[in-house]
Design a protein around this motif. Structure first.
Motif, PDB file in Angstrom:
ATOM      1  N   MET A 108       0.843  -1.196   0.000  1.00 48.61           N
ATOM      2  CA  MET A 108       0.000   0.000   0.000  1.00 48.61           C
ATOM      3  C   MET A 108       0.877   1.244   0.000  1.00 48.61           C
ATOM      4  SD  MET A 108      -2.563   1.453   2.962  1.00 48.61           S
ATOM      5  CE  MET A 108      -3.880   0.269   2.661  1.00 48.61           C
ATOM      6  N   LYS A 109       0.542   2.178  -0.882  1.00 46.72           N
ATOM      7  CA  LYS A 109       1.298   3.420  -0.962  1.00 46.72           C
ATOM      8  C   LYS A 109       0.637   4.478  -0.084  1.00 46.72           C
ATOM      9  CE  LYS A 109       3.174   4.419  -4.819  1.00 46.72           C
ATOM     10  NZ  LYS A 109       4.576   4.268  -4.367  1.00 46.72           N
ATOM     11  N   VAL A 110       1.454   5.201   0.679  1.00 45.93           N
ATOM     12  CA  VAL A 110       0.978   6.304   1.517  1.00 45.93           C
ATOM     13  C   VAL A 110       1.762   7.555   1.124  1.00 45.93           C
ATOM     14  CG1 VAL A 110       0.751   7.222   3.857  1.00 45.93           C
ATOM     15  CG2 VAL A 110       0.375   4.791   3.437  1.00 45.93           C
ATOM     16  N   PHE A 111       1.065   8.563   0.621  1.00 45.11           N
ATOM     17  CA  PHE A 111       1.686   9.821   0.215  1.00 45.11           C
ATOM     18  C   PHE A 111       1.783  10.729   1.437  1.00 45.11           C
ATOM     19  CE2 PHE A 111       1.936  14.103  -1.326  1.00 45.11           C
ATOM     20  CZ  PHE A 111       2.604  14.041  -2.538  1.00 45.11           C
ATOM     21  N   ILE A 112       2.987  11.216   1.758  1.00 49.12           N
ATOM     22  CA  ILE A 112       3.192  12.093   2.907  1.00 49.12           C
ATOM     23  C   ILE A 112       3.476  13.499   2.402  1.00 49.12           C
ATOM     24  CG2 ILE A 112       4.484  12.501   5.025  1.00 49.12           C
ATOM     25  CD1 ILE A 112       5.188   9.563   5.103  1.00 49.12           C
ATOM     26  N   SER A 113       2.579  14.419   2.715  1.00 48.71           N
ATOM     27  CA  SER A 113       2.679  15.807   2.250  1.00 48.71           C
ATOM     28  C   SER A 113       3.270  16.690   3.345  1.00 48.71           C
ATOM     29  CB  SER A 113       1.284  16.312   1.859  1.00 48.71           C
ATOM     30  OG  SER A 113       1.325  17.675   1.491  1.00 48.71           O
ATOM     31  N   TRP A 114       4.113  17.643   2.957  1.00 48.89           N
ATOM     32  CA  TRP A 114       4.759  18.513   3.940  1.00 48.89           C
ATOM     33  C   TRP A 114       5.068  19.869   3.314  1.00 48.89           C
ATOM     34  CZ3 TRP A 114       9.556  20.420   2.615  1.00 48.89           C
ATOM     35  CH2 TRP A 114      10.207  19.761   1.569  1.00 48.89           C
ATOM     36  N   SER A 115       5.316  20.851   4.167  1.00 46.02           N
ATOM     37  CA  SER A 115       5.746  22.178   3.729  1.00 46.02           C
ATOM     38  C   SER A 115       6.384  22.880   4.914  1.00 46.02           C
ATOM     39  CB  SER A 115       4.558  22.999   3.208  1.00 46.02           C
ATOM     40  OG  SER A 115       4.965  24.311   2.854  1.00 46.02           O
ATOM     41  N   GLY A 116       7.659  23.243   4.781  1.00 46.58           N
ATOM     42  CA  GLY A 116       8.366  23.893   5.880  1.00 46.58           C
ATOM     43  C   GLY A 116       9.266  22.923   6.625  1.00 46.58           C
ATOM     44  N   GLN A 117      10.217  23.460   7.385  1.00 46.42           N
ATOM     45  CA  GLN A 117      11.234  22.642   8.045  1.00 46.42           C
ATOM     46  C   GLN A 117      10.644  21.686   9.079  1.00 46.42           C
ATOM     47  OE1 GLN A 117      13.999  24.777  10.560  1.00 46.42           O
ATOM     48  NE2 GLN A 117      15.602  23.240  10.314  1.00 46.42           N
ATOM     49  N   ARG A 118       9.817  22.197   9.985  1.00 48.14           N
ATOM     50  CA  ARG A 118       9.243  21.344  11.033  1.00 48.14           C
ATOM     51  C   ARG A 118       8.363  20.261  10.428  1.00 48.14           C
ATOM     52  NH1 ARG A 118       6.582  23.981  16.362  1.00 48.14           N
ATOM     53  NH2 ARG A 118       8.804  24.212  16.828  1.00 48.14           N
ATOM     54  N   SER A 119       7.576  20.629   9.444  1.00 47.50           N
ATOM     55  CA  SER A 119       6.712  19.674   8.762  1.00 47.50           C
ATOM     56  C   SER A 119       7.537  18.619   8.023  1.00 47.50           C
ATOM     57  CB  SER A 119       5.805  20.421   7.777  1.00 47.50           C
ATOM     58  OG  SER A 119       5.040  19.532   7.009  1.00 47.50           O
ATOM     59  N   HIS A 120       8.632  19.046   7.388  1.00 48.69           N
ATOM     60  CA  HIS A 120       9.478  18.130   6.626  1.00 48.69           C
ATOM     61  C   HIS A 120      10.143  17.101   7.536  1.00 48.69           C
ATOM     62  CE1 HIS A 120      13.034  17.552   3.622  1.00 48.69           C
ATOM     63  NE2 HIS A 120      12.151  16.579   3.539  1.00 48.69           N
ATOM     64  N   LYS A 121      10.683  17.553   8.655  1.00 45.72           N
ATOM     65  CA  LYS A 121      11.333  16.628   9.584  1.00 45.72           C
ATOM     66  C   LYS A 121      10.330  15.615  10.136  1.00 45.72           C
ATOM     67  CE  LYS A 121      15.206  19.512  11.159  1.00 45.72           C
ATOM     68  NZ  LYS A 121      16.254  18.508  10.879  1.00 45.72           N
ATOM     69  N   THR A 122       9.124  16.076  10.419  1.00 42.00           N
ATOM     70  CA  THR A 122       8.088  15.157  10.904  1.00 42.00           C
ATOM     71  C   THR A 122       7.684  14.163   9.821  1.00 42.00           C
ATOM     72  OG1 THR A 122       7.230  16.875  12.400  1.00 42.00           O
ATOM     73  CG2 THR A 122       5.781  15.010  11.916  1.00 42.00           C
ATOM     74  N   ALA A 123       7.601  14.639   8.583  1.00 38.90           N
ATOM     75  CA  ALA A 123       7.261  13.756   7.462  1.00 38.90           C
ATOM     76  C   ALA A 123       8.316  12.655   7.307  1.00 38.90           C
ATOM     77  CB  ALA A 123       7.147  14.561   6.175  1.00 38.90           C
ATOM     78  N   LYS A 124       9.585  13.020   7.441  1.00 42.24           N
ATOM     79  CA  LYS A 124      10.661  12.020   7.330  1.00 42.24           C
ATOM     80  C   LYS A 124      10.600  11.018   8.486  1.00 42.24           C
ATOM     81  CE  LYS A 124      14.193  14.877   6.812  1.00 42.24           C
ATOM     82  NZ  LYS A 124      15.595  15.306   6.537  1.00 42.24           N
ATOM     83  N   LEU A 125      10.245  11.503   9.670  1.00 40.35           N
ATOM     84  CA  LEU A 125      10.093  10.597  10.811  1.00 40.35           C
ATOM     85  C   LEU A 125       8.956   9.608  10.565  1.00 40.35           C
ATOM     86  CD1 LEU A 125      10.533   9.628  13.709  1.00 40.35           C
ATOM     87  CD2 LEU A 125       9.152  11.563  14.498  1.00 40.35           C
ATOM     88  N   LEU A 126       7.806  10.103  10.098  1.00 37.54           N
ATOM     89  CA  LEU A 126       6.678   9.224   9.805  1.00 37.54           C
ATOM     90  C   LEU A 126       7.022   8.231   8.698  1.00 37.54           C
ATOM     91  CD1 LEU A 126       3.765  11.832   9.905  1.00 37.54           C
ATOM     92  CD2 LEU A 126       4.048   9.900  11.464  1.00 37.54           C
ATOM     93  N   ASP A 127       7.717   8.692   7.688  1.00 35.67           N
ATOM     94  CA  ASP A 127       8.139   7.852   6.566  1.00 35.67           C
ATOM     95  C   ASP A 127       8.929   6.640   7.066  1.00 35.67           C
ATOM     96  OD1 ASP A 127       8.999   6.970   3.987  1.00 35.67           O
ATOM     97  OD2 ASP A 127      10.842   8.113   4.242  1.00 35.67           O
ATOM     98  N   ARG A 128       9.884   6.892   7.938  1.00 34.18           N
ATOM     99  CA  ARG A 128      10.734   5.813   8.443  1.00 34.18           C
ATOM    100  C   ARG A 128      10.003   4.949   9.467  1.00 34.18           C
ATOM    101  NH1 ARG A 128      13.968   8.905  10.552  1.00 34.18           N
ATOM    102  NH2 ARG A 128      13.425   8.712  12.752  1.00 34.18           N
ATOM    103  N   TRP A 129       9.275   5.588  10.364  1.00 34.83           N
ATOM    104  CA  TRP A 129       8.687   4.893  11.499  1.00 34.83           C
ATOM    105  C   TRP A 129       7.503   4.019  11.093  1.00 34.83           C
ATOM    106  CZ3 TRP A 129       3.970   5.409  14.240  1.00 34.83           C
ATOM    107  CH2 TRP A 129       3.955   4.789  15.488  1.00 34.83           C
ATOM    108  N   ILE A 130       6.667   4.507  10.183  1.00 32.98           N
ATOM    109  CA  ILE A 130       5.513   3.711   9.751  1.00 32.98           C
ATOM    110  C   ILE A 130       5.966   2.403   9.124  1.00 32.98           C
ATOM    111  CG2 ILE A 130       3.603   3.605   8.089  1.00 32.98           C
ATOM    112  CD1 ILE A 130       3.092   6.555   8.608  1.00 32.98           C
ATOM    113  N   GLN A 131       7.053   2.433   8.366  1.00 30.96           N
ATOM    114  CA  GLN A 131       7.558   1.213   7.737  1.00 30.96           C
ATOM    115  C   GLN A 131       8.056   0.204   8.774  1.00 30.96           C
ATOM    116  OE1 GLN A 131       9.786   1.792   3.813  1.00 30.96           O
ATOM    117  NE2 GLN A 131       9.904   3.857   4.699  1.00 30.96           N
ATOM    118  N   CYS A 132       8.544   0.703   9.922  1.00 27.19           N
ATOM    119  CA  CYS A 132       8.977  -0.201  10.990  1.00 27.19           C
ATOM    120  C   CYS A 132       7.783  -0.920  11.612  1.00 27.19           C
ATOM    121  CB  CYS A 132       9.725   0.581  12.072  1.00 27.19           C
ATOM    122  SG  CYS A 132      11.316   1.258  11.559  1.00 27.19           S
TER     123      CYS A 132
END
Length: 262
Positions: free
Chosen positions: A1-25
């Motif tokens: 299943m593909k999950v698109f993670i949308s972000w804008s700005g530094q705080r949002s981007h860092k959180t998006a990267k955290l979710l990207d890695r953590w959800i896969q775990c």
């Protein structure tokens, strides 16, 4: 299943990267897509993002105080909403409360960065995997294992990223027209599709139950966020017995009002 993670700005981007890695775990069958990582060098970024939006099953929009009205966030959210007959769109409220989010984004499923809310997000994504999803008890065990790391990393993101200045900007290019086109009618479309989905719920879906402790905790959170009894009922009714839910909401409302009057 593909999950698109949308972000804008530094705080949002860092959180998006955290979710990207953590959800896969937690759920290995999920394939998050993050534009900052997954666009090949030389690709036309706008076309690539548009293609991903058109072929995604779920979307998570990382919202902050500074980006909740940004054209790009609205554009991607609107594009995700076009597929709501089968897709799910979630907003991840990084430094916001649900009451801070206005339409059209207010129509989506809000997730706050607390344990119960994040678990409900993962549970909803997992349910979309059907036979490939984890059993509830396995999902809970894996979630409990990885939650402390998420909580630690998220707090570090908030600490390291200052709140960005909120500026009132008037878009001056063609993106505004695209944004308005994408988000126009979201309210009407969501209500119509939600009605269809509620009418067509499978017996398996009807039988899913939210743990009582989780339901009680979420009732208290929603009351603190200013939601009415009817709004709380609508958010929880699919996973909780009707009579129990109504009684709990009324009981907690009385307790909540008494505390306010002290």
């Amino acid at each position: 299943m593909k999950v698109f993670i949308s972000w804008s700005g530094q705080r949002s981007h860092k959180t998006a990267k955290l979710l990207d890695r953590w959800i896969q775990c937690v759920i290995q069958a999920v394939d998050p897509w993050l534009s900052s990582r997954d666009i090949d060098r030389g690709s036309l970024w706008f076309s690539e993002i548009s293609n991903q939006l058109a072929n995604t099953e779920n979307g998570i929009v990382c919202l902050t105080k500074s980006n909740k009205d940004k054209p790009w966030i609205l554009f991607e959210s609107g594009a995700l909403a076009k597929g709501l007959s089968s897709n799910k769109v979630f907003t991840f409220l990084i430094d916001l409360k649900p009451k801070d989010v206005k339409d059209p984004l207010a129509q989506f499923n809000h997730t706050t960065p607390d344990k119960d809310s994040v678990y409900m997000l993962l549970r909803s994504i997992n349910s979309g995997l059907e036979e490939n999803g984890l059993k509830d008890e396995i999902l809970l065990d894996v979630f409990e294992t990885y939650w402390p790391q998420f909580e630690k990393d998220f707090k570090q993101i908030i600490k390291e990223t200052p709140e960005e200045e909120i500026k009132e900007e008037i878009p001056k290019d063609d993106l505004l027209s695209e944004v308005l086109y994408s988000v126009r009618g979201i309210d009407r479309r969501i209500r119509h599709l939600e009605s269809q989905q509620n009418d067509g719920l499978s017996e398996k879906t009807r039988n899913r139950r939210i743990p009582a402790s989780t339901a009680r905790h979420r009732i208290q959170i929603y009351m603190k966020d200013g939601l009415s009894n009817s709004e709380i009922y609508e958010r929880l009714k699919e996973g909780v017995p009707e009579k129990w839910l109504k009684n709990k909401i009324e009981s907690y409302r009385e307790e909540f009002n008494n505390n306010l009057n002290k």
